[in-house]
Design a protein around this motif. Structure first.
Motif, short mmCIF file in Angstrom:
data_model
loop_
_atom_site.label_atom_id
_atom_site.label_comp_id
_atom_site.label_asym_id
_atom_site.label_seq_id
_atom_site.Cartn_x
_atom_site.Cartn_y
_atom_site.Cartn_z
N TYR A 35 15.45 70.61 32.28
CA TYR A 35 16.79 70.30 32.77
C TYR A 35 17.56 71.58 33.11
N PRO A 36 18.57 71.49 34.00
CA PRO A 36 19.25 72.69 34.49
C PRO A 36 20.43 73.16 33.65
N GLY A 37 20.74 72.53 32.53
CA GLY A 37 21.86 72.99 31.72
C GLY A 37 22.05 72.14 30.48
N GLY A 38 23.02 72.55 29.67
CA GLY A 38 23.23 71.89 28.40
C GLY A 38 23.71 70.46 28.49
N GLN A 39 24.50 70.15 29.53
CA GLN A 39 25.01 68.79 29.66
C GLN A 39 23.87 67.77 29.83
N PRO A 40 22.98 67.94 30.82
CA PRO A 40 21.88 66.98 30.95
C PRO A 40 20.87 67.07 29.81
N LEU A 41 20.59 68.27 29.28
CA LEU A 41 19.64 68.37 28.17
C LEU A 41 20.16 67.60 26.96
N GLY A 42 21.45 67.69 26.71
CA GLY A 42 22.04 66.95 25.60
C GLY A 42 22.00 65.44 25.79
N ASN A 43 21.73 65.01 27.02
CA ASN A 43 21.67 63.58 27.35
C ASN A 43 20.23 63.08 27.44
N ILE B 215 8.11 65.76 26.68
CA ILE B 215 8.73 66.99 26.19
C ILE B 215 9.97 67.28 27.03
N ASN B 216 11.11 67.46 26.38
CA ASN B 216 12.36 67.76 27.08
C ASN B 216 12.81 69.18 26.72
N ILE B 217 12.99 70.03 27.74
CA ILE B 217 13.38 71.42 27.53
C ILE B 217 14.51 71.78 28.47
N GLY B 218 15.15 72.91 28.20
CA GLY B 218 16.22 73.35 29.09
C GLY B 218 16.95 74.55 28.54
N PHE B 219 18.28 74.53 28.69
CA PHE B 219 19.08 75.70 28.38
C PHE B 219 20.32 75.30 27.57
N ASP B 220 20.74 76.21 26.70
CA ASP B 220 22.00 76.10 25.95
C ASP B 220 21.86 75.31 24.66
N SER C 251 24.51 72.77 22.00
CA SER C 251 25.74 72.00 21.93
C SER C 251 25.55 70.99 20.79
N PRO C 252 26.61 70.34 20.35
CA PRO C 252 26.43 69.30 19.32
C PRO C 252 25.44 68.22 19.75
N GLN C 253 25.47 67.87 21.05
CA GLN C 253 24.55 66.83 21.54
C GLN C 253 23.10 67.31 21.50
N ILE C 254 22.88 68.58 21.84
CA ILE C 254 21.51 69.11 21.82
C ILE C 254 21.01 69.24 20.39
N ILE C 255 21.88 69.66 19.48
CA ILE C 255 21.49 69.74 18.07
C ILE C 255 21.09 68.36 17.56
N ASP C 256 21.85 67.35 17.92
CA ASP C 256 21.53 65.97 17.51
C ASP C 256 20.20 65.53 18.13
N ALA C 257 19.95 65.94 19.39
CA ALA C 257 18.69 65.58 20.05
C ALA C 257 17.50 66.26 19.38
N PHE C 258 17.67 67.50 18.92
CA PHE C 258 16.61 68.15 18.15
C PHE C 258 16.34 67.37 16.86
N LYS C 259 17.39 67.02 16.18
CA LYS C 259 17.28 66.32 14.90
C LYS C 259 16.52 65.01 15.04
N ASN C 260 16.73 64.31 16.16
CA ASN C 260 16.12 62.99 16.35
C ASN C 260 14.86 63.02 17.22
N VAL D 62 14.63 66.43 21.99
CA VAL D 62 14.56 67.74 22.64
C VAL D 62 13.63 68.64 21.83
N GLN D 63 12.78 69.40 22.54
CA GLN D 63 11.78 70.22 21.88
C GLN D 63 11.96 71.74 22.06
N LEU D 64 12.78 72.15 23.05
CA LEU D 64 12.92 73.59 23.29
C LEU D 64 14.13 73.84 24.18
#
Length: 333
Positions: A234-242, A258-263, A265-274, A277-279
């Motif tokens: 993904y091209p940034g934190g907004q879509p990666l967090g989604n 596998i979902n990867i990208g940049f940045d 955010s609280p949404q990305i942290i939650d996506a890692f936890k669940n 998101v992998q990288l």
């Protein structure tokens, strides 16, 4: 020891003490509180007020404003290059001492405005996307990750970490019409192609950075057209967090793609936890807010040169995301 020699030594000692005292006083007087308080700055946060990435950039800039005492006006552009260009024109017309500008519009669009700013004596800094041709001709400096190398490093890390091999399918998403901005995802794409992966080049829909849900139909269609896809970049934190929303809409379970990208955010942290998101590659947007204001203040007040800062900080993974989780939730990472 003769009386004259004693007097000479005493004179030297007293002179040394006096010089030391003067140096101490000078040093104390040089340390100023709120030393940038007479400087006006226009600062571009890039996105919309409250979006995940722009909020961290804004928080960094606000911290610099508080620390240094500068008078800062903040500009939000919804990640629209056209809007940024118009707002830059208006900012130059307001004649601040300095402008911290997002580089998204690119060299061609910014160049004539940078010339206008230079003639008006306005100091310029650029953040998030470099505009090397502009800074080479009219000065200023860049605070942010180096786009191409950062993107390539992400691709190479994904290949190594996930064991991707020739023939595997990867989707790389970006706004390919923005040449300078897309350099980062192009670096990822080239890393995959060099490793023999089959790469699907996906165009980001307009407004993705402000409302990541507009990407749902585009991403689900790409997954449906490539059912054997192994990875999406993904091209940034907004879509990666989604990513969870995209994958669920595409009928995929956590970790199936596998979902990867940049940045971060609280949404990305939650996506890692669940497990969605992998990288991600962290570019420390807080610094992209703080350092341009610091550099502008140093240029205007002390006559120092503009400061270039590479904010690329490495990778966040399922193994280490908890180390930055609290700061991400606080809006600082």
């Amino acid at each position: 020891m003769s009386g004259s020699l004693v007097k000479s030594v005493a004179t030297v000692v007293l002179a040394t003490v006096a010089l030391s005292s003067i140096a101490s006083v000078a040093k104390a007087e040089a340390l100023r509180d709120k030393w940038c308080s007479n400087v006006t700055i226009r600062f571009f946060a890039g996105g919309a007020e409250g979006d995940a990435f722009a909020s961290i950039v804004y928080n960094g800039a606000k911290q610099a404003e508080k620390d240094l005492g500068a008078k800062v006006d903040y500009i939000f552009s919804g990640w629209s290059s056209e809007k940024m260009t118009q707002q830059l024109r208006e900012a130059i017309g307001a004649k601040p001492a300095g402008i911290a500008m997002m580089g998204h519009p690119g060299n061609a669009a910014i160049m004539p405005l940078a010339e206008e700013a230079s003639k008006a004596g306005i100091k310029m800094m650029y953040q998030n996307v470099p505009v090397d041709e502009v800074t080479a001709k009219f000065g200023g400096a860049y605070v942010g990750a180096q786009q191409g190398p950062q993107g390539r490093a992400l691709g190479e890390e994904a290949i190594r970490r996930f064991g991707l091999k020739s023939g595997d399918v990867a989707i790389v998403m970006s706004d390919w019409s923005q040449i300078e901005r897309a350099e980062r995802e192009l670096g990822t794409l080239k890393a995959f192609e060099d490793a023999g992966l089959k790469v699907v080049k996906l165009q980001s829909p307009e407004g993705l950075g402000t409302d990541p849900n507009v990407g749902i139909p585009v991403i689900t269609a790409a997954v449906a057209a490539n059912p054997d896809v192994k990875l999406i970049a993904y091209p940034g934190g907004q879509p990666l967090g989604n990513a969870a929303t995209y994958m669920q809409a595409a009928g995929k379970k956590a970790g199936e793609v596998i979902n990867i990208g940049f940045d971060t955010s609280p949404q990305i942290i939650d996506a890692f936890k669940n497990g969605w998101v992998q990288l991600t590659s962290d570019q420390q947007p807080f610094l992209q807010g703080y350092m341009p204001i610091l550099s502008l203040c140093q240029q205007v007040v002390y006559g120092l040169g503009a400061v270039n800062v590479d904010t690329g900080a490495g990778f966040v993974t399922p193994d280490n995301y908890e180390a930055v989780a609290a700061l991400a939730i606080e809006g600082l990472r």
